[in-house]
Design a protein around this motif. Sequence first.
Motif, PDB file in Angstrom:
ATOM      1  N   PHE A 177       0.950  -1.094   0.039  1.00  0.00           N
ATOM      2  CA  PHE A 177      -0.036   0.012  -0.168  1.00  0.00           C
ATOM      3  C   PHE A 177       0.798   1.175   0.032  1.00  0.00           C
ATOM      4  O   PHE A 177       0.412   2.367  -0.857  1.00  0.00           O
ATOM      5  CB  PHE A 177      -0.834  -0.042   1.036  1.00  0.00           C
ATOM      6  CG  PHE A 177      -2.193  -0.848   1.482  1.00  0.00           C
ATOM      7  CD1 PHE A 177      -1.978  -1.973   0.020  1.00  0.00           C
ATOM      8  CD2 PHE A 177      -2.611  -1.142   2.250  1.00  0.00           C
ATOM      9  CE1 PHE A 177      -3.310  -2.854   0.339  1.00  0.00           C
ATOM     10  CE2 PHE A 177      -4.054  -2.110   2.357  1.00  0.00           C
ATOM     11  CZ  PHE A 177      -3.815  -3.041   1.500  1.00  0.00           C
ATOM     12  N   ILE A 194      -1.838   4.014  -8.401  1.00  0.00           N
ATOM     13  CA  ILE A 194      -3.070   3.115  -8.243  1.00  0.00           C
ATOM     14  C   ILE A 194      -3.807   3.972 -10.299  1.00  0.00           C
ATOM     15  O   ILE A 194      -4.382   3.555 -10.754  1.00  0.00           O
ATOM     16  CB  ILE A 194      -3.687   3.781  -7.390  1.00  0.00           C
ATOM     17  CG1 ILE A 194      -3.675   2.952  -5.955  1.00  0.00           C
ATOM     18  CG2 ILE A 194      -5.630   3.885  -7.472  1.00  0.00           C
ATOM     19  CD1 ILE A 194      -3.716   3.459  -4.445  1.00  0.00           C
ATOM     20  N   LEU A 246      -4.031 -11.096 -10.673  1.00  0.00           N
ATOM     21  CA  LEU A 246      -4.767  -9.768 -10.385  1.00  0.00           C
ATOM     22  C   LEU A 246      -4.284  -8.565 -10.922  1.00  0.00           C
ATOM     23  O   LEU A 246      -5.638  -7.867 -11.736  1.00  0.00           O
ATOM     24  CB  LEU A 246      -5.132  -9.898  -9.091  1.00  0.00           C
ATOM     25  CG  LEU A 246      -5.681 -11.255  -8.240  1.00  0.00           C
ATOM     26  CD1 LEU A 246      -4.974 -10.990  -7.147  1.00  0.00           C
ATOM     27  CD2 LEU A 246      -7.048 -11.350  -8.694  1.00  0.00           C
ATOM     28  N   PRO A 297      -8.992  -8.551 -12.582  1.00  0.00           N
ATOM     29  CA  PRO A 297      -9.740  -7.483 -13.310  1.00  0.00           C
ATOM     30  C   PRO A 297      -8.503  -6.820 -13.892  1.00  0.00           C
ATOM     31  O   PRO A 297      -8.420  -5.762 -14.920  1.00  0.00           O
ATOM     32  CB  PRO A 297     -10.846  -6.802 -12.486  1.00  0.00           C
ATOM     33  CG  PRO A 297     -10.108  -7.148 -10.909  1.00  0.00           C
ATOM     34  CD  PRO A 297      -8.761  -8.157 -10.783  1.00  0.00           C
ATOM     35  N   SER A 311      -5.761  -4.306 -12.629  1.00  0.00           N
ATOM     36  CA  SER A 311      -5.872  -2.251 -12.137  1.00  0.00           C
ATOM     37  C   SER A 311      -4.841  -3.013 -10.717  1.00  0.00           C
ATOM     38  O   SER A 311      -5.396  -3.898  -9.900  1.00  0.00           O
ATOM     39  CB  SER A 311      -7.350  -1.833 -12.416  1.00  0.00           C
ATOM     40  OG  SER A 311      -7.705  -1.805 -11.307  1.00  0.00           O
ATOM     41  N   TRP A 312      -4.065  -1.875 -10.785  1.00  0.00           N
ATOM     42  CA  TRP A 312      -4.074  -1.942  -9.028  1.00  0.00           C
ATOM     43  C   TRP A 312      -4.368  -1.061  -8.125  1.00  0.00           C
ATOM     44  O   TRP A 312      -4.717   0.098  -9.205  1.00  0.00           O
ATOM     45  CB  TRP A 312      -2.297  -1.829  -9.264  1.00  0.00           C
ATOM     46  CG  TRP A 312      -1.926  -1.927  -7.808  1.00  0.00           C
ATOM     47  CD1 TRP A 312      -1.469   0.036  -7.365  1.00  0.00           C
ATOM     48  CD2 TRP A 312      -1.763  -1.833  -6.577  1.00  0.00           C
ATOM     49  NE1 TRP A 312      -1.173  -0.068  -6.188  1.00  0.00           N
ATOM     50  CE2 TRP A 312      -1.649  -0.739  -5.519  1.00  0.00           C
ATOM     51  CE3 TRP A 312      -2.398  -3.545  -5.603  1.00  0.00           C
ATOM     52  CZ2 TRP A 312      -0.982  -1.452  -4.023  1.00  0.00           C
ATOM     53  CZ3 TRP A 312      -2.038  -3.720  -5.071  1.00  0.00           C
ATOM     54  CH2 TRP A 312      -1.541  -3.029  -3.887  1.00  0.00           C
ATOM     55  N   ASN A 313      -5.119  -1.881  -7.764  1.00  0.00           N
ATOM     56  CA  ASN A 313      -5.911  -0.893  -5.884  1.00  0.00           C
ATOM     57  C   ASN A 313      -5.177  -1.567  -4.748  1.00  0.00           C
ATOM     58  O   ASN A 313      -5.371  -2.833  -4.779  1.00  0.00           O
ATOM     59  CB  ASN A 313      -7.168  -0.125  -6.679  1.00  0.00           C
ATOM     60  CG  ASN A 313      -8.062  -1.560  -6.046  1.00  0.00           C
ATOM     61  OD1 ASN A 313      -8.066  -1.935  -5.543  1.00  0.00           O
ATOM     62  ND2 ASN A 313      -8.675  -1.711  -7.075  1.00  0.00           N
ATOM     63  N   GLU A 314      -5.769  -0.430  -3.561  1.00  0.00           N
ATOM     64  CA  GLU A 314      -5.439  -0.893  -2.313  1.00  0.00           C
ATOM     65  C   GLU A 314      -6.564  -2.673  -2.140  1.00  0.00           C
ATOM     66  O   GLU A 314      -6.493  -3.222  -1.479  1.00  0.00           O
ATOM     67  CB  GLU A 314      -5.640  -0.489  -0.929  1.00  0.00           C
ATOM     68  CG  GLU A 314      -4.178   0.548  -1.172  1.00  0.00           C
ATOM     69  CD  GLU A 314      -4.457   1.508  -1.100  1.00  0.00           C
ATOM     70  OE1 GLU A 314      -4.957   1.906   0.395  1.00  0.00           O
ATOM     71  OE2 GLU A 314      -3.600   2.825  -1.170  1.00  0.00           O
ATOM     72  N   GLY A 315      -7.828  -3.037  -3.005  1.00  0.00           N
ATOM     73  CA  GLY A 315      -9.240  -3.888  -2.886  1.00  0.00           C
ATOM     74  C   GLY A 315      -8.600  -4.396  -3.713  1.00  0.00           C
ATOM     75  O   GLY A 315      -9.703  -5.407  -4.227  1.00  0.00           O
ATOM     76  N   ILE A 316      -7.609  -4.815  -4.059  1.00  0.00           N
ATOM     77  CA  ILE A 316      -7.388  -6.030  -5.395  1.00  0.00           C
ATOM     78  C   ILE A 316      -7.594  -7.152  -4.850  1.00  0.00           C
ATOM     79  O   ILE A 316      -8.637  -7.948  -5.820  1.00  0.00           O
ATOM     80  CB  ILE A 316      -5.966  -5.614  -6.210  1.00  0.00           C
ATOM     81  CG1 ILE A 316      -5.016  -6.484  -7.696  1.00  0.00           C
ATOM     82  CG2 ILE A 316      -5.063  -5.678  -5.605  1.00  0.00           C
ATOM     83  CD1 ILE A 316      -7.132  -5.354  -8.190  1.00  0.00           C
ATOM     84  N   SER A 332      -9.580 -10.239  -3.107  1.00  0.00           N
ATOM     85  CA  SER A 332     -10.504  -9.928  -2.144  1.00  0.00           C
ATOM     86  C   SER A 332     -10.573 -11.215  -1.322  1.00  0.00           C
ATOM     87  O   SER A 332     -11.000 -12.099  -1.032  1.00  0.00           O
ATOM     88  CB  SER A 332     -11.950 -10.016  -2.515  1.00  0.00           C
ATOM     89  OG  SER A 332     -11.550 -10.604  -3.744  1.00  0.00           O
TER      90      SER A 332
END
Lengths: 374, 308
Positions: free
Chosen positions: B112, B119, B212, B217, B219-224, B226
């Motif tokens: 993160f 992001i 991932l 999906p 793209s990179w983000n902090e909720g990538i 689950s």
Amino acid sequence: MPLIKPSRREVLRAGASGLAIGALGLGLPVGRAFAADITVGFIYVGPRDDYGYNQAHAEGAAAVKLIPGVTVVEEENVAETVDVQQSMESMINLDGASLVFPTSFGYFDPHMLAVAGKYPDTQFRHCGGLWSEGVHPANTGSYFGYIGMGQYLNGIAAGHASRTKKIGFVAAKPIPQVLLNINSFALGARSVDPSITCQVIFTGEWSMAVREAEATNALIDQQADVITCHVDGPKVVVETAAGRNAFICGYHANQSPLAPSLYLTGAEWNWAEVYTGFVTAAMAGEPLPNFVRGGLAEGFVKMSPYGPALSEAARANIDAVKAEILAGGFSVIKGPLNDNKGAPLLAAGTAYVETAIELESMDYLVEGVIGSTA
Amino acid sequence: METVDIGWWGVPLAILAGAIRVSTPFLFVSLGECITEKSGRINLGLEGTLVFGAMSGYAVAYLTGSAWVGVLAAAGAGVLFGAFHGWICSLPKVNDIAVGIALMLFGMGLAFFLGKPYIQPVAPDLPDISFGFWSSIPQVQAALKVNVLFIIGAALAVFLWWAFQNTRVGLVIRIVGDSADGAAAMGYKVNTVRLLSTAAGGALAGVAGAYLSLYYPGSWNEGISSGQGLMAVALVIFARWNPLACFGAALLFGGAGALGPALQSVGVTQGYYLFYAAPYVLTLVIMILTLSKTRGMAGAPAELSITK
């Protein structure tokens, strides 16, 4: 889980008072240093740069930072649990925040209300909550924008662009704001062509990347050819839809850089307007309004620039409706209107303008929307 | 190309497509954990490795313009995380589960922290191979776009299954995992074998993360993530430490995860929260059906801290 959990600030306060006593003994000066005239706290449920909900708020916070004498403290990725209570308390006690903006829907009840009761001298303004006088503490309040109008304009764009007459909506949770967006999007498209249906898929979470991608694919598999969404970070939905060659209407922020040729337009927040208003009022010592709402006319909401795929007819149609909205008195939700199970909602002649409080407790999907709220 | 009306066929199609699209991270993490656990250690930190792999893979792919270089970088980062876990655990009186949890939080936090600037940018995607050329239906063509990593993962599952039984390296890993004393008596360095096994497991978890962020999906983000990294660790137990069963379990989880959105898209809209729980309900049902008093831990490496 222990039943009684001391919050971080309680532990810190106990520790700090111990230190203070020690410091007094040594004759050191004790007291909170005020580096600025006002400290404002912002709490986000996700990352600040998510191309979506949180980014829109963080851009508002960035505008507040530019006001001289203001210190902004921010915390991101704060869950809608007791965590946010601890974040608020530490902002108040450790950073000296006198105005706090918890920006996520689930922060309102019970979390913000609980903390507001403990700190009557601190002002709390929540995004999207339904504040009512007498029910909720006087030091709390809520603000929101009528972005449903933006989704109605998105719907008009979608209605012109769709060839399959099916459009899709990836939604997070069936709360009133989301339902109003879905209904507005569907009604906008159906104002162009009443045969259009709007399929909705609820993911159940504000941010769940893989499920949002699956939902987008499932909508397109069922022939939806224009996709919009109401999730915290629309990036995944936009990129997945673009990968399947579907048109996109944006939400929260401008996502056109992600799919320049397929992006029709989008409904965006403009929180800078709201936050600078609150903070300048607080610095001037004026009482803060408890219930703030505004739409396209007030500058709380704006539309993304039109994409190249949007036809001339669609642009003219959107411009005309937007002019009506800006003039005031325009209603999206108006009778005669049935819900999507066929039960009548509004009789002919009844209409809710964007400010109507009834819209903030919406719990239905209108005719033409395929989906269910539970 | 115009899509055609496929109606209820959308559900089995989505389950198939989901099994292919969503299963790959589960597959790689569970194969990696399988190697690590076969050597007698548990690395619970793979969720952190996966998230860090997603971030580093995306960042490197964006900076170099090549998705494959990103995958390599993610694998390299995974090796470092795995080797770190293996090294700490080789110190006396260290609990591998506690170290794993610490590394999970460390990996996520570090990802993160370092991932903030990545992001927003858009990195190149991994390529896929279209197996749907025989069909004129665009939905089928879209569903049968198979990523190269999925094929590599499937081949790897077969290879590992074979290698654990037929190669010297595979047998050494199993000896170390079943009896550290026996392996030491035979002259194998137990800690070195475990360190290398954990590093290999970390590399596969890193690749899972890159899948991932670089494909689906994408793209990179902090909720990538689950929680794929955590669930895949459980999948290994579910799959009884058998790489082929890991592949099956990953497909099952991927397909079941696609059920919720697919059912809503064909109009089964009531109770979608329940459908989203399908992968977990399915796991519970299979666990209960395969319960056995006599062979509860059959296949488990004897040196694992949960079996001892």
